[in-house]
Design an enzyme around this catalytic site. Structure first.
Site, PDB file in Angstrom:
ATOM      1  N   PHE A  99       0.812  -1.227   0.000  1.00 35.10           N
ATOM      2  CA  PHE A  99       0.000   0.000   0.000  1.00 35.10           C
ATOM      3  C   PHE A  99       0.844   1.276   0.000  1.00 35.10           C
ATOM      4  O   PHE A  99       0.371   2.335  -0.409  1.00 35.10           O
ATOM      5  CB  PHE A  99      -0.933   0.030   1.215  1.00 35.10           C
ATOM      6  CG  PHE A  99      -1.895  -1.132   1.305  1.00 35.10           C
ATOM      7  CD1 PHE A  99      -2.196  -1.907   0.195  1.00 35.10           C
ATOM      8  CD2 PHE A  99      -2.510  -1.443   2.512  1.00 35.10           C
ATOM      9  CE1 PHE A  99      -3.085  -2.981   0.284  1.00 35.10           C
ATOM     10  CE2 PHE A  99      -3.393  -2.517   2.612  1.00 35.10           C
ATOM     11  CZ  PHE A  99      -3.675  -3.291   1.495  1.00 35.10           C
ATOM     12  N   LYS A 154     -11.785   3.886  13.082  1.00 38.13           N
ATOM     13  CA  LYS A 154     -11.242   4.531  14.259  1.00 38.13           C
ATOM     14  C   LYS A 154     -10.087   3.684  14.811  1.00 38.13           C
ATOM     15  O   LYS A 154     -10.045   2.500  14.523  1.00 38.13           O
ATOM     16  CB  LYS A 154     -12.328   4.725  15.319  1.00 38.13           C
ATOM     17  CG  LYS A 154     -12.935   3.386  15.808  1.00 38.13           C
ATOM     18  CD  LYS A 154     -13.078   3.260  17.280  1.00 38.13           C
ATOM     19  CE  LYS A 154     -11.827   2.926  17.995  1.00 38.13           C
ATOM     20  NZ  LYS A 154     -11.781   1.639  18.699  1.00 38.13           N
ATOM     21  N   LYS A 188     -25.127   0.112  15.826  1.00 35.79           N
ATOM     22  CA  LYS A 188     -25.856  -0.842  16.676  1.00 35.79           C
ATOM     23  C   LYS A 188     -27.330  -0.457  16.721  1.00 35.79           C
ATOM     24  O   LYS A 188     -27.664   0.719  16.844  1.00 35.79           O
ATOM     25  CB  LYS A 188     -25.256  -0.862  18.089  1.00 35.79           C
ATOM     26  CG  LYS A 188     -23.870  -1.499  18.151  1.00 35.79           C
ATOM     27  CD  LYS A 188     -23.386  -1.626  19.569  1.00 35.79           C
ATOM     28  CE  LYS A 188     -21.916  -1.999  19.634  1.00 35.79           C
ATOM     29  NZ  LYS A 188     -21.640  -3.419  19.482  1.00 35.79           N
ATOM     30  N   GLU A 222     -16.384  -4.954  28.936  1.00 33.19           N
ATOM     31  CA  GLU A 222     -15.983  -6.020  28.022  1.00 33.19           C
ATOM     32  C   GLU A 222     -15.428  -7.189  28.822  1.00 33.19           C
ATOM     33  O   GLU A 222     -14.716  -6.971  29.803  1.00 33.19           O
ATOM     34  CB  GLU A 222     -14.893  -5.529  27.087  1.00 33.19           C
ATOM     35  CG  GLU A 222     -15.321  -4.401  26.199  1.00 33.19           C
ATOM     36  CD  GLU A 222     -14.213  -4.070  25.239  1.00 33.19           C
ATOM     37  OE1 GLU A 222     -14.073  -4.826  24.268  1.00 33.19           O
ATOM     38  OE2 GLU A 222     -13.494  -3.095  25.469  1.00 33.19           O
ATOM     39  N   HIS A 246     -16.623   5.659  21.095  1.00 31.31           N
ATOM     40  CA  HIS A 246     -17.915   5.029  21.354  1.00 31.31           C
ATOM     41  C   HIS A 246     -18.676   5.707  22.500  1.00 31.31           C
ATOM     42  O   HIS A 246     -19.855   6.033  22.370  1.00 31.31           O
ATOM     43  CB  HIS A 246     -17.737   3.549  21.682  1.00 31.31           C
ATOM     44  CG  HIS A 246     -16.941   2.789  20.659  1.00 31.31           C
ATOM     45  ND1 HIS A 246     -17.055   3.019  19.313  1.00 31.31           N
ATOM     46  CD2 HIS A 246     -16.028   1.794  20.791  1.00 31.31           C
ATOM     47  CE1 HIS A 246     -16.235   2.188  18.660  1.00 31.31           C
ATOM     48  NE2 HIS A 246     -15.601   1.455  19.545  1.00 31.31           N
ATOM     49  N   LYS A 346     -11.761  -3.481  30.218  1.00 31.40           N
ATOM     50  CA  LYS A 346     -11.546  -4.828  29.696  1.00 31.40           C
ATOM     51  C   LYS A 346     -11.491  -5.802  30.883  1.00 31.40           C
ATOM     52  O   LYS A 346     -11.193  -5.397  32.005  1.00 31.40           O
ATOM     53  CB  LYS A 346     -10.217  -4.909  28.942  1.00 31.40           C
ATOM     54  CG  LYS A 346     -10.055  -3.826  27.886  1.00 31.40           C
ATOM     55  CD  LYS A 346     -10.118  -4.384  26.488  1.00 31.40           C
ATOM     56  CE  LYS A 346      -9.838  -3.334  25.432  1.00 31.40           C
ATOM     57  NZ  LYS A 346     -10.999  -2.908  24.675  1.00 31.40           N
TER      58      LYS A 346
HETATM   59  N1  LIG Z   1      -9.901  -5.497  14.683  1.00 29.98           N
HETATM   60  C1  LIG Z   1     -10.896  -4.843  15.291  1.00 29.98           C
HETATM   61  O1  LIG Z   1     -11.729  -5.406  16.009  1.00 29.98           O
HETATM   62  C2  LIG Z   1     -11.036  -3.375  15.104  1.00 29.98           C
HETATM   63  C3  LIG Z   1     -10.200  -2.682  14.246  1.00 29.98           C
HETATM   64  N2  LIG Z   1     -10.380  -1.339  14.055  1.00 29.98           N
HETATM   65  C4  LIG Z   1      -9.540  -0.598  13.131  1.00 29.98           C
HETATM   66  O2  LIG Z   1      -9.594  -1.234  11.847  1.00 29.98           O
HETATM   67  C5  LIG Z   1      -8.352  -1.104  11.167  1.00 29.98           C
HETATM   68  C6  LIG Z   1      -7.831  -2.500  10.807  1.00 29.98           C
HETATM   69  O3  LIG Z   1      -7.629  -3.223  12.009  1.00 29.98           O
HETATM   70  P1  LIG Z   1      -7.266  -4.774  12.032  1.00 29.98           P
HETATM   71  O4  LIG Z   1      -8.006  -5.512  10.994  1.00 29.98           O
HETATM   72  O5  LIG Z   1      -7.387  -5.197  13.440  1.00 29.98           O
HETATM   73  O6  LIG Z   1      -5.719  -4.749  11.634  1.00 29.98           O
HETATM   74  P2  LIG Z   1      -4.855  -5.937  11.039  1.00 29.98           P
HETATM   75  O7  LIG Z   1      -3.430  -5.596  11.302  1.00 29.98           O
HETATM   76  O8  LIG Z   1      -5.382  -7.249  11.482  1.00 29.98           O
HETATM   77  O9  LIG Z   1      -5.154  -5.824   9.481  1.00 29.98           O
HETATM   78  C7  LIG Z   1      -4.577  -4.874   8.649  1.00 29.98           C
HETATM   79  C8  LIG Z   1      -4.264  -5.539   7.340  1.00 29.98           C
HETATM   80  O10 LIG Z   1      -3.692  -4.559   6.472  1.00 29.98           O
HETATM   81  C9  LIG Z   1      -2.508  -5.079   5.904  1.00 29.98           C
HETATM   82  N3  LIG Z   1      -1.513  -4.022   5.700  1.00 29.98           N
HETATM   83  C10 LIG Z   1      -1.088  -3.144   6.619  1.00 29.98           C
HETATM   84  N4  LIG Z   1      -0.165  -2.324   6.080  1.00 29.98           N
HETATM   85  C11 LIG Z   1      -0.033  -2.692   4.787  1.00 29.98           C
HETATM   86  C12 LIG Z   1       0.758  -2.241   3.702  1.00 29.98           C
HETATM   87  N5  LIG Z   1       1.619  -1.227   3.845  1.00 29.98           N
HETATM   88  N6  LIG Z   1       0.656  -2.851   2.522  1.00 29.98           N
HETATM   89  C13 LIG Z   1      -0.186  -3.891   2.367  1.00 29.98           C
HETATM   90  N7  LIG Z   1      -0.974  -4.392   3.361  1.00 29.98           N
HETATM   91  C14 LIG Z   1      -0.879  -3.796   4.543  1.00 29.98           C
HETATM   92  C15 LIG Z   1      -1.971  -6.057   6.913  1.00 29.98           C
HETATM   93  O11 LIG Z   1      -1.169  -6.964   6.247  1.00 29.98           O
HETATM   94  P3  LIG Z   1       0.009  -7.749   7.022  1.00 29.98           P
HETATM   95  O12 LIG Z   1      -0.709  -8.772   7.841  1.00 29.98           O
HETATM   96  O13 LIG Z   1       0.805  -8.302   5.912  1.00 29.98           O
HETATM   97  O14 LIG Z   1       0.745  -6.733   7.848  1.00 29.98           O
HETATM   98  C16 LIG Z   1      -3.249  -6.648   7.496  1.00 29.98           C
HETATM   99  O15 LIG Z   1      -3.694  -7.751   6.748  1.00 29.98           O
HETATM  100  C17 LIG Z   1      -7.441  -0.324  12.118  1.00 29.98           C
HETATM  101  O16 LIG Z   1      -7.553   1.039  11.804  1.00 29.98           O
HETATM  102  C18 LIG Z   1      -8.058  -0.587  13.488  1.00 29.98           C
HETATM  103  O17 LIG Z   1      -7.754   0.450  14.397  1.00 29.98           O
HETATM  104  C19 LIG Z   1     -11.407  -0.653  14.674  1.00 29.98           C
HETATM  105  C20 LIG Z   1     -12.260  -1.290  15.540  1.00 29.98           C
HETATM  106  C21 LIG Z   1     -12.119  -2.690  15.859  1.00 29.98           C
HETATM  107  O1  LIG Z   2     -13.603  -0.338  18.804  1.00 26.29           O
HETATM  108  C1  LIG Z   2     -13.430  -1.217  19.626  1.00 26.29           C
HETATM  109  O2  LIG Z   2     -14.528  -1.869  20.087  1.00 26.29           O
HETATM  110  C2  LIG Z   2     -14.400  -3.140  20.694  1.00 26.29           C
HETATM  111  C3  LIG Z   2     -15.717  -3.371  21.434  1.00 26.29           C
HETATM  112  O3  LIG Z   2     -16.769  -3.390  20.516  1.00 26.29           O
HETATM  113  P1  LIG Z   2     -18.135  -4.174  20.846  1.00 26.29           P
HETATM  114  O4  LIG Z   2     -19.004  -3.917  19.677  1.00 26.29           O
HETATM  115  O5  LIG Z   2     -17.744  -5.615  21.019  1.00 26.29           O
HETATM  116  O6  LIG Z   2     -18.658  -3.592  22.115  1.00 26.29           O
HETATM  117  C4  LIG Z   2     -13.215  -3.214  21.628  1.00 26.29           C
HETATM  118  O7  LIG Z   2     -13.032  -4.537  22.114  1.00 26.29           O
HETATM  119  C5  LIG Z   2     -11.972  -2.779  20.890  1.00 26.29           C
HETATM  120  O8  LIG Z   2     -10.875  -2.761  21.815  1.00 26.29           O
HETATM  121  C6  LIG Z   2     -12.146  -1.403  20.304  1.00 26.29           C
HETATM  122  O9  LIG Z   2     -11.036  -1.080  19.467  1.00 26.29           O
END
Ligand SMILES: NC(=O)C1=CN([C@@H]2O[C@H](COP(=O)(O)OP(=O)(O)OC[C@H]3O[C@@H](n4cnc5c(N)ncnc54)[C@H](OP(=O)(O)O)[C@@H]3O)[C@@H](O)[C@H]2O)C=CC1
Ligand SMILES: O=C1O[C@H](COP(=O)(O)O)[C@@H](O)[C@H](O)[C@H]1O
Length: 498
Positions: A99, A154, A188, A222, A246, A346
């Site tokens: 990216f 976020k 929600k 949580e 939130h 948490k």
């Molecule tokens: N997971 C959750 O429950 C929540 C997440 N978020 C937000 O959502 C977003 C994504 O989170 P999450 O899915 O947990 O993150 P992850 O790290 O699990 O996923 C991000 C993905 O993007 C890829 N990626 C990152 N940088 C690059 C790059 N430079 N080039 C190509 N691919 C890249 C990663 O690949 P690789 O594995 O190869 O690094 C990975 O597969 C974040 O902004 C997070 O704050 C918000 C609320 C809840």
């Molecule tokens: O954004 C986030 O939310 C989850 C909690 O979401 P919920 O829908 O299960 O209440 C939280 O666990 C996580 O740390 C935070 O990044």
């Protein structure tokens, strides 16, 4: 789009969805299952297509297999319809891309099949630090047009300055009217119901102010700990991870004045007024009105669980909070003198998100003096689990020997049993549908994000001055004892179901 960017009832028109970070946790656990459900409900246009992007070397078939496997994990077996699954998987393409490098973005433009009318929706399911780079490369490659939208997750930044930088970078490419900032709590079902409850029911409309409400309580507890996200979480902490977004959005929906209509900006203007009126923090409030906690080892469902500092990847000196309780207020005519007690943490005993509106007692009380403590109505708004709304009212206890004894009982609207055939959709289903329809009322405007950061920054600055470690609480408890003292010092207690 409906006339002024307001909610409408129907399905979506066709889009091209480019999902950056398609192999990541959020995409696999939430976004792809949400899209599958939309397809199953007949809410995805037959021409909608999805391009997954990640740096892994996969081909289209490999991506489809990965998605199929995660849908099997994250969609209930009874809801996994093979015919829909096959149709859904056929919508998917994959592009392996780094990216941060501009080379390769031309393939996004080519995927768009020039001449087709579908708008491009870019979903950035990656860390916010690289939002700007991706937007810039998309623009330079000619992949975007006047209809393209961007969806961002976020947290946007770490404080006001970093969020402004990220928002500037997005804003260089997309106008605000085409930026969709996700706060999944806004998707929600019960959170949206707050708008209906407050503004469709005259009963509440007339009572919703400091004359009738004594205090408001919001708990977002949580059960989970850090879930392998120590690196991210330790930089953020519970204040930035949960309160900045939130919980403040919930405060806004409770406290805002009625919008003139349901247009996105009418609602968001009212929310911004609330954020501007939040009481800022000062040093003397810290010991009294704010409690930070961090969980120690404890037990959960009978199982021993590690403390925050023993989680995988932990730095044993961390002072990051995994719990926070705050007493704040909204300094305006409607809410003067009404405390808002917020707590979130948490590793609490259960997963529970609820808002309690505590109404004032009658001005003159005529029943048994021993029962005086019962004598106030409460509105309990349960966001999860078991979404529903209950109004606690007092009635006469039945029986010949009871005299005029009072009994407290709920007028209960449990969505699951009141509307048994209606599946309550996950928040991301609703939000993705709104993006496809081009409606922004459930998304956060830039000034909301920034006012929320400003308020949090004042708390972080006060913490930094004090430099005190967080108070410890055992995993599986309701947080540090001080958080109970924080509310009892006002002669109140955190609401408990009875
Ligand atoms: N997971 C959750 O429950 C929540 C997440 N978020 C937000 O959502 C977003 C994504 O989170 P999450 O899915 O947990 O993150 P992850 O790290 O699990 O996923 C991000 C993905 O993007 C890829 N990626 C990152 N940088 C690059 C790059 N430079 N080039 C190509 N691919 C890249 C990663 O690949 P690789 O594995 O190869 O690094 C990975 O597969 C974040 O902004 C997070 O704050 C918000 C609320 C809840
Ligand atoms: O954004 C986030 O939310 C989850 C909690 O979401 P919920 O829908 O299960 O209440 C939280 O666990 C996580 O740390 C935070 O990044």
């Amino acid at each position: 789009m409906t006339p002024r960017n307001r909610p409408a009832e129907t399905g979506s028109s066709a889009i091209d969805l480019a999902l950056f970070g398609a192999l990541g946790d959020l995409a696999q656990r939430k976004l792809l299952p949400a899209l599958y459900h939309l397809d199953r409900e007949g809410l995805l246009d037959e021409n909608t297509r999805l391009l997954g992007l990640a740096r892994h070397d996969l081909d289209r078939e490999g991506f489809r297999q990965r998605v199929e496997a995660s849908l099997e994990d994250h969609v209930k077996a009874a809801e996994l319809d093979r015919e829909v699954l096959t149709r859904f998987l056929q919508r998917l393409d994959f592009l392996s891309l780094e990216f941060l490098e501009s080379e390769g973005y031309g393939a996004v433009r080519e995927w768009r099949e020039p001449g087709r009318e579908r708008p491009l929706v870019v979903y950035l399911s990656v860390g916010a630090k690289i939002y700007g780079d991706i937007c810039r490369h998309l623009k330079a490659s000619g992949s975007l047009d006047e209809q393209s939208r961007v969806v961002v997750e976020k947290p946007i930044g770490f404080d006001l300055d970093s969020s402004a930088e990220i928002n500037d970078a997005i804003g260089d490419v997309f106008p605000e009217s085409r930026v969709y900032r996700i706060d999944h709590y806004l998707g929600k079902e019960t959170v949206q119901n707050l708008i209906a409850l407050r503004f469709a029911n005259p009963l509440f409309g007339t009572q919703w102010n400091q004359n009738h409400i004594s205090h408001v309580e919001i708990t977002v507890a949580e059960k989970v700990g850090i879930e392998g996200r120590w690196g991210y979480f330790d930089e953020a902490g519970q204040l930035r991870d949960m309160v900045q977004n939130h919980l403040l959005q919930l405060v806004c929906l409770i406290a805002m004045d009625p919008p003139a209509n349901l247009d996105a900006d009418a609602i968001r203007d009212e929310k911004v007024k609330v954020l501007k009126a939040l009481t800022p923090f000062s040093d003397d409030m810290l010991g009294r009105d704010v409690v930070r906690g961090q969980y120690m080892a404890g037990t959960h469902d009978g199982q021993a669980v590690p403390g925050y500092l023993e989680e995988e990847g932990a730095n044993a000196d961390s002072h990051t909070e995994t719990f926070v309780a705050i007493k704040t207020g909204v300094a305006n005519w409607r809410w003067a003198g009404v405390p808002f007690y917020l707590r979130t943490g948490k590793r609490m005993p259960e997963k529970l998100s609820q808002i309690i509106i505590h109404f004032r007692q009658q001005p003159h009380y005529i029943f048994d003096p021993d029962q005086r403590g019962l004598a106030a109505n409460k509105l309990v708004i349960r966001l999860q689990p078991e979404e529903g709304i209950a109004l606690e009212v007092l009635t006469k206890d039945s029986g010949l020997d009871k005299g005029m004894r009072l009994r407290r009982g709920p007028l209960h609207l449990d969505f699951g049993s009141a509307f048994p055939k209606t599946r309550i959709p996950d928040a991301y289903e609703r939000l993705l549908l709104e993006v496809m329809k081009g409606q922004q009322y459930l998304f956060v405007r830039r000034d909301e994000v920034e006012h929320a950061w400003q308020w949090c920054d004042s708390l972080v600055a006060a913490w930094a001055d004090r430099d005190e470690p967080p108070r410890r609480y055992p995993a599986g408890s309701w947080g540090p004892v001080a958080s109970i003292a924080m509310i009892t010092q006002d002669g109140r207690s955190w609401y408990e179901d009875y």
